[in-house]
Design a protein around this motif. Structure first.
Motif, PDB file in Angstrom:
ATOM      1  N   ILE A 147       0.831  -1.206   0.000  1.00 51.97           N
ATOM      2  CA  ILE A 147       0.000   0.000   0.000  1.00 51.97           C
ATOM      3  C   ILE A 147       0.868   1.260   0.000  1.00 51.97           C
ATOM      4  CG2 ILE A 147      -1.778   1.311   1.211  1.00 51.97           C
ATOM      5  CD1 ILE A 147      -2.810  -1.283   0.056  1.00 51.97           C
ATOM      6  N   ASN A 148       1.846   1.315   0.909  1.00 53.66           N
ATOM      7  CA  ASN A 148       2.750   2.461   0.973  1.00 53.66           C
ATOM      8  C   ASN A 148       3.580   2.568  -0.295  1.00 53.66           C
ATOM      9  OD1 ASN A 148       3.285   3.782   3.982  1.00 53.66           O
ATOM     10  ND2 ASN A 148       2.346   1.739   4.072  1.00 53.66           N
ATOM     11  N   ARG A 149       4.037   3.778  -0.574  1.00 49.24           N
ATOM     12  CA  ARG A 149       4.989   4.003  -1.654  1.00 49.24           C
ATOM     13  C   ARG A 149       6.213   4.702  -1.064  1.00 49.24           C
ATOM     14  NH1 ARG A 149       2.810   0.514  -3.402  1.00 49.24           N
ATOM     15  NH2 ARG A 149       1.604   0.277  -5.315  1.00 49.24           N
ATOM     16  N   VAL A 150       7.368   4.177  -1.383  1.00 49.12           N
ATOM     17  CA  VAL A 150       8.609   4.664  -0.804  1.00 49.12           C
ATOM     18  C   VAL A 150       9.044   5.957  -1.489  1.00 49.12           C
ATOM     19  CG1 VAL A 150      11.051   4.167  -0.431  1.00 49.12           C
ATOM     20  CG2 VAL A 150       9.347   2.355  -0.119  1.00 49.12           C
ATOM     21  N   HIS A 151       9.371   6.978  -0.687  1.00 53.06           N
ATOM     22  CA  HIS A 151       9.907   8.227  -1.200  1.00 53.06           C
ATOM     23  C   HIS A 151      11.433   8.195  -1.247  1.00 53.06           C
ATOM     24  CE1 HIS A 151       6.240  10.784  -1.097  1.00 53.06           C
ATOM     25  NE2 HIS A 151       5.869   9.956  -0.150  1.00 53.06           N
ATOM     26  N   GLN A 152      12.037   7.711  -0.146  1.00 48.11           N
ATOM     27  CA  GLN A 152      13.493   7.769  -0.034  1.00 48.11           C
ATOM     28  C   GLN A 152      13.998   6.664   0.876  1.00 48.11           C
ATOM     29  OE1 GLN A 152      16.278  11.481   0.602  1.00 48.11           O
ATOM     30  NE2 GLN A 152      15.720  10.748   2.630  1.00 48.11           N
ATOM     31  N   ILE A 153      15.199   6.192   0.574  1.00 54.58           N
ATOM     32  CA  ILE A 153      15.886   5.237   1.435  1.00 54.58           C
ATOM     33  C   ILE A 153      17.259   5.800   1.762  1.00 54.58           C
ATOM     34  CG2 ILE A 153      16.882   2.928   1.628  1.00 54.58           C
ATOM     35  CD1 ILE A 153      14.733   1.931  -0.258  1.00 54.58           C
ATOM     36  N   GLN A 154      17.629   5.738   3.034  1.00 50.31           N
ATOM     37  CA  GLN A 154      18.978   6.065   3.474  1.00 50.31           C
ATOM     38  C   GLN A 154      19.547   4.846   4.188  1.00 50.31           C
ATOM     39  OE1 GLN A 154      19.717  10.170   5.171  1.00 50.31           O
ATOM     40  NE2 GLN A 154      17.516  10.086   5.465  1.00 50.31           N
ATOM     41  N   GLY A 155      20.834   4.591   3.997  1.00 46.40           N
ATOM     42  CA  GLY A 155      21.387   3.421   4.653  1.00 46.40           C
ATOM     43  C   GLY A 155      22.867   3.515   4.967  1.00 46.40           C
ATOM     44  N   ILE A 156      23.247   2.985   6.120  1.00 48.44           N
ATOM     45  CA  ILE A 156      24.642   2.651   6.399  1.00 48.44           C
ATOM     46  C   ILE A 156      24.756   1.182   6.023  1.00 48.44           C
ATOM     47  CG2 ILE A 156      26.387   2.336   8.191  1.00 48.44           C
ATOM     48  CD1 ILE A 156      25.179   4.664   9.688  1.00 48.44           C
ATOM     49  N   LEU A 157      25.354   0.909   4.883  1.00 53.11           N
ATOM     50  CA  LEU A 157      25.283  -0.417   4.290  1.00 53.11           C
ATOM     51  C   LEU A 157      26.597  -1.179   4.331  1.00 53.11           C
ATOM     52  CD1 LEU A 157      23.111   0.447   1.139  1.00 53.11           C
ATOM     53  CD2 LEU A 157      22.342  -0.389   3.370  1.00 53.11           C
ATOM     54  N   ASN A 158      27.643  -0.564   4.858  1.00 50.37           N
ATOM     55  CA  ASN A 158      28.933  -1.236   4.916  1.00 50.37           C
ATOM     56  C   ASN A 158      29.495  -1.161   6.335  1.00 50.37           C
ATOM     57  OD1 ASN A 158      32.167  -1.012   4.576  1.00 50.37           O
ATOM     58  ND2 ASN A 158      31.307  -2.427   3.086  1.00 50.37           N
ATOM     59  N   GLY A 159      29.546  -2.299   7.005  1.00 53.78           N
ATOM     60  CA  GLY A 159      29.998  -2.331   8.386  1.00 53.78           C
ATOM     61  C   GLY A 159      31.464  -1.990   8.554  1.00 53.78           C
ATOM     62  N   THR A 160      32.284  -2.322   7.546  1.00 54.30           N
ATOM     63  CA  THR A 160      33.715  -2.031   7.639  1.00 54.30           C
ATOM     64  C   THR A 160      33.961  -0.530   7.706  1.00 54.30           C
ATOM     65  OG1 THR A 160      34.253  -4.040   6.399  1.00 54.30           O
ATOM     66  CG2 THR A 160      35.954  -2.343   6.525  1.00 54.30           C
ATOM     67  N   SER A 161      33.342   0.221   6.814  1.00 53.07           N
ATOM     68  CA  SER A 161      33.507   1.675   6.815  1.00 53.07           C
ATOM     69  C   SER A 161      32.990   2.286   8.101  1.00 53.07           C
ATOM     70  CB  SER A 161      32.780   2.293   5.607  1.00 53.07           C
ATOM     71  OG  SER A 161      33.420   1.940   4.406  1.00 53.07           O
ATOM     72  N   ASN A 162      31.860   1.784   8.574  1.00 52.47           N
ATOM     73  CA  ASN A 162      31.299   2.334   9.803  1.00 52.47           C
ATOM     74  C   ASN A 162      32.208   2.037  10.990  1.00 52.47           C
ATOM     75  OD1 ASN A 162      28.934   3.835  10.706  1.00 52.47           O
ATOM     76  ND2 ASN A 162      28.489   2.058  11.991  1.00 52.47           N
TER      77      ASN A 162
END
Length: 408
Positions: A147-162
């Motif tokens: 039902i929902n429609r996504v506007h934006q996604i943000q992510g910390i996707l790499n554990g090594t860099s973090n």
């Protein structure tokens, strides 16, 4: 069939984790699926290496031997690199097997083709393990898209860099020292290029884009930057304002176009990623009805990634094959052009504080480092004028900037 026969391709960290989880959670799997799950075969590279694998499991370095098995229902792929993983999975689909993959690089390049092939052969694909380790972000987005429609996604996707950014800030280590510690702890490979230059996060972002918007941006148009430019001086300047560096992937659809930015940014205490530290991953999804949802958890490791693969195993066995995961019909269309807005930025390497109608100079944090407020195009123009100036967006409500700002 009374038994679900599984083959595992690769017996590294993820592959072994899948094998051990199938054994340790055999009763749970049988309860959920109504059938016993058995590992029928494992593809390995070195047959001489000793492994703790049951004697009745076919152990081979020849994938064709696995394909010849009369009973084979699911192939779980945990190999590094595009090939031979892609070729193996194509053959598995053509044999009529469901597939589960943890290979983000391969799936970013060939996911569309595999999805089409799977639909032709009436089988399902599970790929939760390709993004954010143990965080069930793909299934979450699938549920939202009903039902929902996504506007934006943000992510910390790499554990090594973090992990590296966390160590640099908390322990005042240099980039080289933090990277070495990540390698010693097994968080980074001997060649850490994919992690620290942002390619790993890039592949994951493309996969998320296809789930959320049914398509992906032109790869060459994506703003991609790793964390190698982040110095202790920059981290200290940011800390003066309570800001933290994070390597963040952002993807949205504006004016009919999908746009992605994968680069370091600064977050304040109001941002959901502020307390995401170490090897943790996090994903924030903004949609039109529910608003913001943030999922956080371990982004790598044997059992977090194996957990995602096992959930996918259940998913492909339970669900009808023709999923809409890569179908453009699920994309959220935004007809109204998004206007450029002024944002806060930290700019470093300023030689001359030029008068510019589009830039408000808020504060000077250290020599050559300023907090400014401007539209992105004006910051880019400033960077062209004063190379090698670098700049970082500040995400959050920036209340502390307003409180601490000084007239210059």
């Amino acid at each position: 069939m009374s038994v679900i026969k599984v083959a595992i391709l690769g017996f590294g960290t993820v592959g072994e984790g899948v094998y051990r989880t199938i054994h340790s959670h055999a009763e749970e799997l049988q309860t959920v699926l109504g059938k016993k799950v058995e590992v029928a075969a494992i593809l390995i590279q070195n047959k001489q290496k000793e492994r703790d694998i049951a004697e009745d499991v076919l152990i081979t370095s020849d994938f064709d031997e696995i394909l010849k098995l009369q009973e084979l229902d699911v192939v779980v792929e945990a190999i590094v690199g595009k090939e031979p993983a892609f070729s193996f999975l194509k053959k598995a689909i053509e044999k009529g097997c469901h597939i589960v993959t943890a290979n983000k690089e391969m799936f970013a390049h060939h996911g569309k083709e595999l999805q089409i092939l799977a639909e032709e052969h009436n089988v399902s694909i599970g790929f939760e393990a390709t993004v954010a380790g143990g965080i069930p972000i793909i299934q979450t987005i699938r549920q939202l898209l009903k039902i929902n429609r996504v506007h934006q996604i943000q992510g910390i996707l790499n554990g090594t860099s973090n992990f590296i950014l966390t160590e640099m800030r908390e322990k005042k280590q240099s980039f080289a020292e933090a990277l070495l510690l990540a390698q010693v702890n097994g968080f980074a490979e001997a060649d850490p290029t994919n992690d620290v230059e942002g390619f790993d996060a890039f592949f994951k972002t493309m996969i998320l884009s296809r789930i959320a918007f049914g398509d992906e941006p032109v790869w060459n148009d994506v703003e991609l930057e790793g964390i190698t430019s982040i110095s202790n001086e920059l981290i200290e300047a940011a800390e003066n304002y309570g800001l933290r560096f994070k390597h963040i992937a952002r993807i949205s659809k504006e004016d009919g176009q999908i746009k992605a930015i994968i680069k370091p940014a600064l977050v304040d205490q109001s941002h959901p990623f502020y307390h995401v530290e170490g090897v943790q991953n996090a994903v924030n999804v903004h949609s039109n009805i529910v608003g913001d949802i943030t999922l956080q958890g371990p982004g790598a490791g044997m059992f977090p990634t194996a957990s995602a693969a096992i959930e996918d195993l259940v998913y492909v066995c339970q669900n009808a094959p023709s999923q809409k995961s890569l179908d453009k019909s699920s994309a959220f269309k935004i007809e109204e052009k998004k206007k450029e807005v002024k944002e806060y930025w930290l700019v470093h390497g300023v030689k001359d504080k030029l008068l510019h109608p589009g830039i408000t100079w808020i504060d000077q944090t250290s020599s050559g480092t300023y907090i400014i407020k401007a539209e992105k195009k004006d910051v880019e123009h400033l960077a062209l004028q004063q190379k090698p100036l670098c700049y970082f967006s500040i995400l959050g409500n920036s209340e502390m900037i307003n409180k601490q700002s000084l007239a210059i």
